[in-house]
Design an enzyme around this catalytic site. Structure first.
Site, PDB file in Angstrom:
ATOM      1  N   ASP A   1     -78.673  94.584  21.593  1.00 22.91           N
ATOM      2  CA  ASP A   1     -78.963  94.117  20.238  1.00 22.91           C
ATOM      3  C   ASP A   1     -78.329  92.731  20.093  1.00 22.91           C
ATOM      4  O   ASP A   1     -77.569  92.285  20.951  1.00 22.91           O
ATOM      5  CB  ASP A   1     -78.469  95.096  19.167  1.00 22.91           C
ATOM      6  CG  ASP A   1     -79.236  94.903  17.847  1.00 22.91           C
ATOM      7  OD1 ASP A   1     -79.892  93.851  17.677  1.00 22.91           O
ATOM      8  OD2 ASP A   1     -79.182  95.786  16.973  1.00 22.91           O
TER       9      ASP A   1
HETATM   10  C1  NOJ Z   1     -80.412  92.920  14.970  1.00 21.24           C
HETATM   11  C2  NOJ Z   1     -81.077  94.214  14.625  1.00 21.24           C
HETATM   12  O1  NOJ Z   1     -80.152  95.281  14.683  1.00 21.24           O
HETATM   13  C3  NOJ Z   1     -82.247  94.536  15.550  1.00 21.24           C
HETATM   14  O2  NOJ Z   1     -82.891  95.686  15.087  1.00 21.24           O
HETATM   15  C4  NOJ Z   1     -83.186  93.371  15.625  1.00 21.24           C
HETATM   16  O3  NOJ Z   1     -84.289  93.696  16.435  1.00 21.24           O
HETATM   17  C5  NOJ Z   1     -82.431  92.176  16.169  1.00 21.24           C
HETATM   18  N1  NOJ Z   1     -81.346  91.855  15.262  1.00 21.24           N
HETATM   19  C6  NOJ Z   1     -83.324  90.953  16.367  1.00 21.24           C
HETATM   20  O4  NOJ Z   1     -83.681  90.406  15.160  1.00 21.24           O
END
Ligand code: NOJ
Length: 751
Positions: free
Chosen positions: A284
């Site tokens: 993530d």
């Molecule tokens: C953080 C989020 O937790 C995730 O779900 C997302 O895909 C990413 N950022 C990218 O934006």
């Protein structure tokens, strides 16, 4: 391009080494030509210099991105959208780097690219797997036409906690339904052929336990035991692998005290080992670097070492792989086989997408213009929006509204708002582009519609990075709203949350209607009790007062581009609602986490009066609305529950049947639900578990026998033996219209 052709020719030549697939031969051949840095580059994902969706690393690395791109040190970009931008960056990767390996372009296409569907929690309330798949396909078609290859969806996190803002992104609290919805969404995004120009790679996230953040505070520790992990959290992830999902994303939280990003148990043992997942895992945003504040990695190099060894294949925005992995491999802390495995997985997905065949295959301006925002897509999202609405209460058949000679007061800032319904995670949804409730109702001409705001829920522009303040105390519009309400036949109040009051980083400790909306509702009620409350929101709210006092309540969520039309068609009865809740609505925030498939405890409580039982002193244990609940303009009767046998062995099936009758005056659809209780096990078992459902449409007066086949697979769970197995003993079968169903039949599973 020439380089790619050369690679393709050399791969054909090598085709003589037979037992490998064409893809494996191609990927192995390419890998053999790559330097260590080029391999590490494939494991590096950068944000596209604009539109961040997380905190950006500062300093040198940010400045170096363009240089990295030219040197083949970037494998993927996120948040770069639109054919012109994608083409520009792809050109650098393909034409200026040594090997010309195409980038894979990712974006959070969560509920639509530009034409916006209902938020996923809303869609899940449709229980309509075909419609959900179709909605994902619309999103994929638009995203692929805008140059994209990969979405960070579906979020398959099970959550029991409405304080957690990200419940809007999931399919609710149930693992069985969540698994089916995960499959439907993956099918919708990926189709049968990932290389087709209307499909994109999907990503099951966040692996794992992210939805169990303590106290609903985003990014917080998730403390679950092994059995909750396997019986409740894992099933939708496993279903995603079974559905052929191309990628996984790990999660910010710890699991068993280890950050998921650094968990070898999750990523290597379970996902890539036991489940045989052969796609790749992306971290993530910044989660590799975040293992340092977690207190699990002592510095950036250590974090990169842990993450790579644990099976995180691609680094989203920590810049730690690109800066540290070379040294880690050289010093032997990370084996080259770990790098090779990660790179093969990433190249494999690029291959599946057809990017080696033609890196610009998703870059067609004409297609982009024709597909993005098309009428066909608007029609499709209107259909799923109507199916997502849940009728919570309809006393005295206040709904549907009469179509003529009525004065209708429409009250609430969200009623005249073209933005909130697009919700959070709106992709490239255009601000203020949704059909408002006012516009939707106003397209019906037989009545007099008077709009008045009543109170603000928010001021000015809102966006992903700003918290929407909910503490206003301006009551200056109350009186006008009251006088309009007083002189109207019916009052439609549209209350709830602004689009950015739910979603990532939007945890709440209070689930009441934000700001002064509750007070306004109570004030209006004093002058006119004929109120239809339309909720526009992204999570279960505390609407206990409304449930007791307001005659009609419609849960309309953040429904996307066509919200107002969908709501108007339901309020006027041109569409008979059939949605059912997929998250329990609590009486108040103190009951959270609350969910239907809870355990009995040793002191189950039927009454608050029995002090030494598991109960609250101030409210009943039961929720306001249980999982699976939702009404229709017609009524349904359930009768004659029968089962084909009272004993079975593990090879046999039972057929459970019920008669469903439409006893009302409208044609309508009902989601008939099957629940099973395992009365005794090697572990304490939930009181009920959803094990099947069927959507049935009946004319007034019509009846149908609905059958469910129960086989051994539905009785299995992750037992004390750490295996999925059924255990002999007694079971109850329940069939009804929501999880509160009481009618059941017993059967015995023999040894
Ligand atoms: C953080 C989020 O937790 C995730 O779900 C997302 O895909 C990413 N950022 C990218 O934006």
């Amino acid at each position: 391009m020439r380089k790619i052709l050369f690679l393709l020719i050399s791969f054909t030549f090598i085709f003589s080494c037979v037992d490998k697939s064409e893809k494996e031969i191609f990927v192995d051949d390419l890998l053999s030509k790559m330097t260590l840095d080029e391999k590490i580059g494939q494991m590096n994902q950068y944000n596209g210099f604009w539109d961040a969706t997380g905190p950006l690393p500062e300093g040198e690395w940010q400045k170096n991105r363009y240089r990295h791109l030219k040197n083949g040190l970037v494998g993927s970009m996120l948040n770069v959208t639109g054919v012109d931008k994608v083409r520009a960056l792809q050109k650098i990767a393909v034409e200026e780097t040594r090997l010309g390996i195409p980038l894979i372009f990712a974006f959070d296409v969560i509920h639509g690219y530009q034409t916006i569907s209902p938020i996923p929690l809303a869609e899940s309330a449709s229980w309509d797997l075909e419609a959900i798949e179709k909605s994902a396909r619309v999103a994929a078609t638009e995203a692929a036409a805008a140059g994209l290859n990969w979405t960070f969806a579906p979020m398959v996190d099970i959550s029991r906690d409405a304080r957690w803002g990200r419940v809007m992104e999931g399919a609710g609290e149930d693992p069985f339904l969540g698994s089916l919805i995960a499959k439907a969404r993956i099918k919708g995004f990926q189709g049968d052929d990932l290389s087709a120009v209307n499909t994109i790679a999907a990503c099951a996230k966040h692996f794992a336990s992210y939805g169990f953040a303590e106290a609903g505070r985003d990014y917080n520790t998730a403390d679950t035991n092994e059995y909750t992990l396997f019986n409740t959290i894992m099933p939708p992830f496993k279903a995603s692998v079974d559905a052929g999902v191309s990628t996984f994303m790990n999660s910010f939280n710890t699991v068993d005290e280890i950050p998921a990003t650094g968990s070898s148990f999750l990523q290597r043992d379970i996902l890539k080992g036991e489940w045989g997942f052969n796609g790749f895992v992306v971290s993530d945003w910044g989660s590799i670097g975040e293992m340092i504040p977690h207190g699990y990695a002592k510095d950036g190099a250590h974090a990169a070492e842990i993450a790579a060894n644990a099976g995180s294949d691609m680094d989203m925005e920590s810049s730690l792989y690109v800066s540290k992995l070379n040294e880690l491999v050289t010093s032997g802390k990370v084996e080259i086989s770990v790098i090779d495995d990660a790179v093969k997985r990433i190249l494999g997905v690029k291959y599946d997408l057809g990017l080696f065949e033609d890196p610009y295959k998703y870059c067609n301006e004409e297609r982009e213009r024709a597909v993005v925002g098309s009428k066909e897509n608007q029609d499709a999202v209107l259909d799923i929006a109507k199916k997502s609405i849940v009728l919570l209460k309809n006393q005295n058949q206040l709904l549907p509204l009469k179509k003529k000679n009525q004065t209708i007061a429409l009250i609430g800032q969200l009623a005249n708002d073209k933005n909130s319904s697009i919700g959070n995670w709106r992709g490239r949804g255009i601000s203020n582009s949704a059909v408002s409730v006012f516009e939707g109702l106003n397209s019906y001409k037989g009545n007099k519609l008077i709009y008045t705001k009543g109170v603000d829920v928010y001021y000015g522009d809102t966006n992903f990075f700003t918290r929407v303040d909910i503490n206003y105390d301006d009551r200056s519009e109350f009186n006008r709203a009251k006088s309009v309400a007083k002189s109207s036949d019916v009052v439609v109040m549209v209350l709830g949350e602004e689009g950015y009051q739910t979603g990532e980083g939007r945890s709440r400790t209070n689930l009441l209607l934000p700001g002064l909306q509750q007070e306004l509702l109570e004030e209006i009620y004093k002058v006119n009790k004929n109120i239809v409350l339309v909720l526009v929101n992204g999570r279960p709210l505390n609407i206990s007062w409304a449930d007791e006092n307001i005659p009609a309540i419609v849960e309309a969520w953040h429904l996307g581009s066509q919200a107002g039309n969908a709501i108007a068609q339901v309020l006027y009865g041109d569409y008979n609602p059939s949605g059912k809740l997929t998250m329990t609505f609590p009486r108040n925030v103190g009951q959270v986490p609350i969910y239907y498939n809870y355990k009995n405890t040793g002191r189950p409580s039927k009454s608050q009066k029995a002090v030494t039982t598991s109960a609250y002193s101030d409210v009943e244990n039961s929720p306001v609305y249980p999982f699976g609940y939702g009404l229709s303009y017609t009524s349904f009767d359930y009768s004659d529950l029968t089962i084909s046998s009272e004993t079975i062995n593990s090879e046999e099936n039972i057929i459970a049947s019920i008669t469903l009758t439409n006893s009302g005056e409208y044609k309508g659809k009902e989601v008939v639900q099957l629940y099973i209780r395992d009365l005794f096990g090697s572990l304490s078992r939930p009181l009920k578990e959803l094990k099947g459902f069927e959507m049935v449409e009946l004319e007034p007066g019509e009846s149908k026998i609905v059958n469910f086949t129960i086989d051994n697979s539905l009785l299995k769970y992750y037992t004390v033996n750490k295996k999925w197995e059924s255990e002999p003993g007694d079971f109850n079968i329940y069939i009804g219209g929501n999880s509160d169903v009481e009618m059941f039949k017993k059967f015995k599973l023999m040894d």
